[in-house]
Design an enzyme around this catalytic site. Structure first.
Site, mmCIF file in Angstrom:
data_model
loop_
_atom_site.group_PDB
_atom_site.id
_atom_site.type_symbol
_atom_site.label_atom_id
_atom_site.label_comp_id
_atom_site.label_asym_id
_atom_site.label_seq_id
_atom_site.Cartn_x
_atom_site.Cartn_y
_atom_site.Cartn_z
ATOM 1 N N SER A 1 -27.761 13.810 6.066
ATOM 2 C CA SER A 1 -28.229 12.938 7.112
ATOM 3 C C SER A 1 -29.484 13.023 7.510
ATOM 4 O O SER A 1 -30.380 12.807 6.448
ATOM 5 C CB SER A 1 -27.386 13.335 8.320
ATOM 6 O OG SER A 1 -27.211 12.411 9.410
ATOM 7 N N ASP B 1 -20.333 4.418 6.472
ATOM 8 C CA ASP B 1 -21.336 5.165 7.107
ATOM 9 C C ASP B 1 -22.257 3.961 7.553
ATOM 10 O O ASP B 1 -22.852 3.196 6.890
ATOM 11 C CB ASP B 1 -21.991 6.054 6.323
ATOM 12 C CG ASP B 1 -23.206 6.989 6.898
ATOM 13 O OD1 ASP B 1 -23.376 6.767 7.948
ATOM 14 O OD2 ASP B 1 -23.255 7.983 6.167
ATOM 15 N N HIS C 1 -19.300 8.970 7.674
ATOM 16 C CA HIS C 1 -20.846 9.964 7.561
ATOM 17 C C HIS C 1 -20.119 11.301 7.910
ATOM 18 O O HIS C 1 -19.118 11.504 8.574
ATOM 19 C CB HIS C 1 -21.315 9.415 8.686
ATOM 20 C CG HIS C 1 -22.789 10.113 9.096
ATOM 21 N ND1 HIS C 1 -23.791 9.900 8.295
ATOM 22 C CD2 HIS C 1 -23.196 11.146 9.966
ATOM 23 C CE1 HIS C 1 -24.957 10.645 8.483
ATOM 24 N NE2 HIS C 1 -24.414 11.566 9.690
#
Length: 309
Positions: A157, A249, A279
Site C-alpha cells: 500500500s 482494489d 486491498h
C-alpha cells in the site's frame, strides 16, 4: 470490472465473516482514528528460525528512527536483506502491520529484515517521512551482516509506494541501487485513476484514498518529490521491480499505470495481477490460497534478485 462478480471464495468467506469490513467507512483524516490505527503491541516473540529485536537508527535530522530487526538464527556474513515500510496511507500502521510478511521473508529467504517505524503524515512533511525511510536503507546496507549489493526495498500500500520512492532516491543520489523494488498493491499517485471510482471495491474506497493523499499533501500547492512515485517524470535507470496488484482494489489502475511506465522506461518489471481479491488481502485472509500464492511469488522474486551473480 465489477468487484462483486470476481471474488476468490476463501477470501470472500473471511470478509463476509468480519464484523468490521461492512461498517461505515472511517474518516482517515480524523486524528482519533489515526492515533488508534498507529497503536501496536509488545515486541513479538522470536519464532523458529527467526530472531526478532528492536532498536533505533540515526535519522538525517538527529531523530532516532525505531526499527524492528529480523535475523536468521543461523549466523552468516553478507546476507541479503530487505527494508520494509508498512502500509497505512502514509498516516497510520505500525511495526506490527507487516510482521507476518517479515517473518516469511526472513525464514524462507534467509534475509536480514529491517522494518521501519518512520514518522508519518500529517505530523511531518513528506520530506521528513522520506528521510526516515532513506536513513533506514543506508543503515541496513552498512550492517556488518548484510551484503549492500543485495538489499531489497519493500512494502505494501503506501509502504509499497515508499519502496518505489526509495528506488528513485537511490538512483538520483548515486547510491548502490536496491537489488529489487518489491511492492504489494502500492499507492503510486495523488491523481484519480478509474478504479478509485468503483463503489463496489471494499476495504478502502476512493474517498479514503483521497483522504490519505490529503494527509500527505497538507494543503501544499506543490507536489512533494518522490512520495507519489508516478509523479516522477523520468523512470529510466531504476532498479528491477516486482509489483503485485489486487484485482478488487481502488489502487489497481494506478499501480498498473506505473508498471506500464516502468516497462516503457526499459526497467525490468515482474507484474502479477491477482483477480478476485481486495486491498490488504493478505492481512485480511492470511491463510487463504491467494495469500500463499502471493508469498510464493514474493519469495521467488526475492531469491532471484539477490542470487549472487
Amino acid at each position: 470490472m465489477r468487484a462483486s462478480e470476481t471474488w476468490q471464495p476463501d477470501v470472500r468467506a473471511v470478509m463476509d465473516a468480519s464484523p468490521f469490513l461492512g461498517r461505515a467507512a472511517v474518516d482517515m483524516t480524523d486524528p482519533e482514528f489515526i492515533a488508534a490505527a498507529r497503536a501496536r503491541g509488545p515486541l513479538p516473540e522470536s519464532v523458529e528460525g527467526v530472531e526478532i529485536t528492536e532498536t533505533t537508527l540515526p535519522g538525517e535530522d538527529g531523530h532516532a528512527v525505531p526499527v524492528r530487526v529480523y535475523r536468521p538464527t543461523t549466523p552468516a556474513p553478507g546476507r541479503p536483506a530487505y527494508v520494509l515500510f508498512h502500509g497505512g496511507g502514509w498516516s497510520f500502521g505500525s511495526l506490527d502491520t507487516e510482521h507476518p510478511r517479515c517473518v516469511e521473508l526472513t525464514r524462507r529467504c534467509g534475509a536480514v529484515g529491517v522494518s521501519v517505524d518512520f514518522r508519518m503524515a500529517p505530523d511531518v512533511p513528506a520530506e521528513t517521512m522520506l528521510a526516515d525511510c532513506w536513513a533506514a536503507v543506508r543503515w541496513t546496507a552498512e550492517r556488518d551482516d548484510v551484503d549492500a549489493a543485495r538489499v531489497v526495498v519493500t512494502g505494501s500500500s503506501a509502504g509499497g509506494a515508499l519502496a518505489l520512492s526509495m528506488a528513485q532516491i537511490a538512483r538520483d543520489r548515486g547510491a548502490v541501487p536496491p537489488a529489487l523494488q518489491l511492492a504489494f498493491y502500492p499507492n503510486t499517485d495523488d491523481r484519480v485513476h478509474p478504479s478509485r471510482l468503483s463503489p463496489a471495491f471494499p476495504v478502502i474506497d476512493g474517498q479514503q484514498v483521497a483522504q490519505v493523499v490529503a494527509n500527505v499533501r497538507q494543503g501544499r500547492a506543490d507536489t512533494p518529490a518522490y512520495v507519489f512515485p508516478n509523479r516522477t517524470t523520468d523512470l529510466s535507470g531504476l532498479a528491477p521491480a516486482f509489483l503485485l496488484v489486487a484485482g478488487n482494489d481502488p489502487l489497481r489502475d494506478e499501480a498498473l499505470a506505473y508498471a506500464r511506465r516502468l516497462v516503457a522506461a526499459d526497467v525490468p518489471v515482474e507484474l502479477h495481477l491477482l483477480p478476485g481479491i481486495p486491498h490488504a488481502f493478505d492481512g485480511i485472509a492470511p491463510e487463504s490460497q491467494s495469500t500463499r500464492t502471493a508469498y510464493d511469488l514474493m519469495c521467488a522474486a526475492f531469491d532471484r534478485a539477490v542470487r549472487p551473480r
